[in-house]
Design an enzyme around this catalytic site. Structure first.
Site, mmCIF file in Angstrom:
data_model
loop_
_atom_site.group_PDB
_atom_site.id
_atom_site.type_symbol
_atom_site.label_atom_id
_atom_site.label_comp_id
_atom_site.label_asym_id
_atom_site.label_seq_id
_atom_site.Cartn_x
_atom_site.Cartn_y
_atom_site.Cartn_z
ATOM 1 N N GLY A 1 0.832 -1.196 0.000
ATOM 2 C CA GLY A 1 0.000 0.000 0.000
ATOM 3 C C GLY A 1 0.869 1.249 0.000
ATOM 4 O O GLY A 1 2.067 1.198 0.290
ATOM 5 N N CYS A 2 0.246 2.377 -0.306
ATOM 6 C CA CYS A 2 1.010 3.623 -0.412
ATOM 7 C C CYS A 2 1.549 4.057 0.946
ATOM 8 O O CYS A 2 2.743 4.348 1.083
ATOM 9 C CB CYS A 2 0.160 4.715 -1.048
ATOM 10 S SG CYS A 2 -1.473 4.940 -0.333
ATOM 11 N N TYR A 3 0.694 4.087 1.955
ATOM 12 C CA TYR A 3 1.168 4.503 3.284
ATOM 13 C C TYR A 3 2.202 3.530 3.850
ATOM 14 O O TYR A 3 3.230 3.961 4.392
ATOM 15 C CB TYR A 3 -0.007 4.646 4.253
ATOM 16 C CG TYR A 3 -0.726 5.969 4.154
ATOM 17 C CD1 TYR A 3 -0.048 7.170 4.365
ATOM 18 C CD2 TYR A 3 -2.084 6.029 3.866
ATOM 19 C CE1 TYR A 3 -0.709 8.385 4.286
ATOM 20 C CE2 TYR A 3 -2.750 7.249 3.781
ATOM 21 C CZ TYR A 3 -2.057 8.419 4.001
ATOM 22 O OH TYR A 3 -2.705 9.629 3.928
ATOM 23 N N ALA B 1 5.714 4.320 2.272
ATOM 24 C CA ALA B 1 6.401 5.508 2.810
ATOM 25 C C ALA B 1 6.799 5.298 4.267
ATOM 26 O O ALA B 1 7.857 5.757 4.704
ATOM 27 C CB ALA B 1 5.486 6.722 2.683
#
Lengths: 345, 345, 345, 345
Positions: C148-150, C153
């Site tokens: 996932g994106c979160y 990061a």
């Protein structure tokens, strides 16, 4: 090949570097900045961390002539004209993104720009870098006057209809809309976020420097003296430019015939995409890419042709077309290093 | 006074409530919503927490006629026309923010809107609520057709010059730019943030419903059959509307004389602000307020008058003008409850 | 090589196509869409005019297995798990951009996602595609659960400090900020321009699906049971994601030592850029590119380490990392087709 | 009553004028600007055309003392402290929107602001204008230190929980997000539209001037030495401020009990709106209004209380609260002239 960029800290320069960094025929880039010589480039532009690692250089024509084969000028008005002729004399090709070499007459330049440019004889050496229309001339020159953003979108949109006498030469209205990046990185209230966000304003009405440029090349291609009305607006977005053009239809012609005429005109020119009649392009549909997308609509009630032309003002309207011109001038495939798909959304 | 709003969950309604909540002569507001009857209003609009605390009601003409003195319709096309005549017959004043009563001819309506509206005889009973120009008629009616956003900005900008024959009646071009809120709260790809942010697009070119409305009242005021070309664009902002208008100058007149003519024309009309020649208004300069700001520029090269007219599309272009019309219709000061200073920045 | 994309009309898919179109090792792309099979792709995405010219296909596992070597799933939750095992069995590599294969336990998945996923035994076959940290495992698998994106990061930002015990494992706070494109192309009030422009809101507080994913891999890499507090916010921009992370420093260590530790940790990993201490990356500095930029700050007053980590949510947070994983899985250079310079401004 | 604004061309001043222009008890406003004395105000702010028509004045303490009953200072740091004591001595009430009188200790001020402020004895005369919490003191003073935007949102959100020992005093994290208008109208790359649009960045991490201000009043109200970690972010919007606050729950208390505690705490305070548990306010829901909206969420997994507090940074975070303080100080209804409904959308 090694090339240089003069005016290294503006948006035009940083966009040139984006393309040149990945260009298969470019091995080295020298970044020249008068105001920030000695400073690390990534300090001015942290997004270039680990991509570009050099300190910007001061401008020296001698050094440039010895070191590079070509120079891009991404400088404010009335700078490049002082250096370009000397470089061209030494065999260095120059692509000037400023307006200094776009007009034929230094007096007309002074009237619209308020500052000076080169002598008439030097202006006459420049080829106008509207890549699709002056391809042969670009191939044969060392000095390209890279077009302004509005002229690029407008000329590509108007010339097929004008040259084929589909529309009248008089009464053409161009309503321009552009993002804030067109105003550059220098500061003014007009580019302040709080002033421009949720806001739209017209600016430089009847006085924009792109008016004589548009008129020159409309006239050049049609052998008529053409005058246009051009009103630019600044829109709350960073990139993107749209010209909405209104012209009187001259003859009985169907919308489909006009579309076909445009398709034929740009046959073989990858970067101009003609949309099906009635489908009008949005600015984001060319974001980050070198495309100019053109949509057409006929208003039978008022007998007008409405043309909507969109570009990314920093790409086809500046750095991208400059790369395209470098490719043409060097005899390379004009798409080299320019195959970016638009970023969407 | 108690009034009702029908169509309570759209942006027009919520903006009406913003003004009515503080209006000195309004004691109570009844919010009617077909689709969300029974739901707490602050559930649909949490920014109204502790300001509006009521559950929305279903629509009943009987109840409305018994309970309220006036009704605002902030409904989609082809809804209000079914209810308005009955309410007016019962003595309830109606201010219709939809287009149902703006055209004279139900067939023309059907042609542009694609749906039905009231019979010709009912349409004839409506007064067009362009407050500055139809003040006397609004005062004497129970049924106001509140103008569209583009017609408001355009008519206020064009009529002084047209009525005084400063410009020609033919060849008028209107390039419109508006924020996304004009499209309402219902969902479509055209209002999706990721599709509209950093984007600009033309829409409904040559087919926008506001074209016959603009032409009707231009013609009405000049006793000429006037046709215009109107091309709207959607801009990445929420509120704000600009009409950039291009027209041919008809006579030798100075820019200053035109400015004075506009000032005289709107003498005593607080909500229309004429800017000094050459100063063109930006949309944010009327944000949240009921002003229409008009700027003028003369292009001597092409002999054109360029008029830039800006409004907040939800205020002077919808709810604000509706309040102004309520004030006039009731014989109150037209500025009552409308003294908001534009929010800037 | 020929690959397919399932879920062809979402933003993940269109971003995959942007990279795959120019990828030197990809000769053909098959676009599969359940809802829009038969429709021309450029009708859904006009910016792809003349770039992609195919009609979308219906989903058939048999056909895919015969035609392509790899499949990207850019589908909503609880779709890919039905098809991936069969494809992998037939030797087709699958890179799943949805969450279906990211958790170890189908019950935990159901608890956070509210829908079903594959059986535990199938989940166990997937390798987590955080390219920098699971490089060896990705190289050896046919099934990648793309992060996932979160989590991307956050994990890249936290793991160096956690693994080296620079910070405590308890009390970690992650404040997330992301653009609207993360919510996809489907419509809801939460992605309506007029609702999100000039607005910021927290969402899914304490309930976001990325929480168990982040905790799983933090725990996996440290052999501790780590719990985090994660609060995401939606920001009025299209692309870009920032995780601001707060953690308690565990030992006496200078900011410079932490910076060096991070640099060492990502030695040789082009796509993670560590900024000099005190220089915090902005989201736009990775726009359109596959970089994850990490900045570090030490607060001596409160003895906290603050880490700011930014990615383009659609690139390193989705499609770009999927391409990177395809490259690794096939034994190619991981940067192939991913050399885009961030677009700035 | 006649009042003056010193620092007339900043955003704080123009927002003060928006409220003062319609304030029932204010008859006249004198606008003082050091840098633009003599210039017409509407030239600096064309949206004020026909609303404010005066030329800005130079600063003279004598004149002010003779002409006005109160003065608002909307000046940069280290300006107001030179003039306020003299005015107060002459019986003129002063409301200082700058930070000069917010801290108790001039040395601490110098450490955080880098410039000088008033002597300790003068600082001691100021009352902190957090209207809801220091109402009695404001009523009795002539000198109000108007709170900073972040302290306003943060203190209103934290104090009920802290004073009631719902949360621990240590380990509090405040993640701030604000629009660009907070940075004022002066130019810098950080407020350039092309740099901030589609962008989010952290700034002044661990060094923001609002840290000692927040800590001072947290400590003042709890009689504990409280230290917080505060990290502000700039968001691509003009107005709006959100503080997302993370704190450790101290005792077994239900979410509903916390909500009730907050409701009780702000009983009778119109401008603080407590949302039902789980409903978190968005910044736009207070746009243009003087509300502070507070939402609460309990994370049982990590035993944290998450508080989301939003204000319009230019209203409750600056000019609106200043008007509220003027009302209190003069013994008027604190809502006078502040009844704006939030503008939405």
């Amino acid at each position: 090949m090694k090339v240089a960029i003069v005016g290294g800290t503006g948006y035009g320069a940083v966009e040139l570097i984006r393309f040149l960094e990945r260009h298969p025929n470019i091995k080295e880039i020298k970044i020249v900045s008068h105001s920030q010589a000695g400073k690390a480039f990534e300090e001015a532009y942290p997004h270039m961390t680990q991509i570009v690692s050099q300190h910007m250089s001061a401008l020296s024509i001698e050094e440039l002539a010895n070191e590079v084969e070509g120079v891009f000028f991404a400088t404010p008005s009335s700078v490049s004209y002082k250096y370009v002729p000397a470089l061209v004399d030494k065999g260095v090709f120059c692509i000037d993104l400023s307006g200094d070499f776009r007009l034929a007459d230094p007096e007309q330049y002074e009237q619209w720009y308020g500052t000076k440019t080169a002598a008439k004889v030097d202006l006459a050496k420049a080829v106008y870098g509207l890549s699709e229309l002056y391809h042969q001339q670009i191939k044969a020159t060392k000095l390209v006057a890279n077009p302004g953003c509005y002229p690029t979108a407008t000329l590509l949109a108007l010339l097929p209809a004008l040259e084929h006498k589909v529309i009248k030469e008089t009464g053409i209205i161009i309503d321009g809309k552009t993002g804030v990046s067109g105003a550059g990185r220098s500061m003014s209230l007009a580019v302040h976020f709080s002033e421009m966000n949720e806001n739209t304003r017209a600016y430089n009405v009847c006085q924009h420097k792109h008016i004589p440029e548009i008129e020159r090349y409309l006239s050049d291609r049609t052998n008529k003296e053409i005058q246009i009305n051009f009103t630019p607006h600044i829109i709350p977005m960073t990139r993107g430019l749209m010209a909405t053009i209104y012209a009187d239809l001259q003859e009985l012609i169907t919308a489909e015939e006009i579309e076909q005429l445009y398709r034929d005109y740009y046959q073989g020119h990858t970067f101009v995409r003609i949309r099906p009649i009635g489908q009008l392009p949005a600015t984001k549909e060319v974001y980050g890419s070198n495309y100019c997308d053109i949509g057409l609509q006929v208003d039978r009630r008022t007998n007008k042709l409405i043309i909507v032309s969109v570009i990314d003002n920093l790409v086809k309207g500046a750095a991208g077309q400059a790369i395209q011109n470098m490719n043409i001038l060097n005899g390379w495939d004009e798409q080299l290093g320019l195959n970016d798909v638009p970023i969407y959304p």
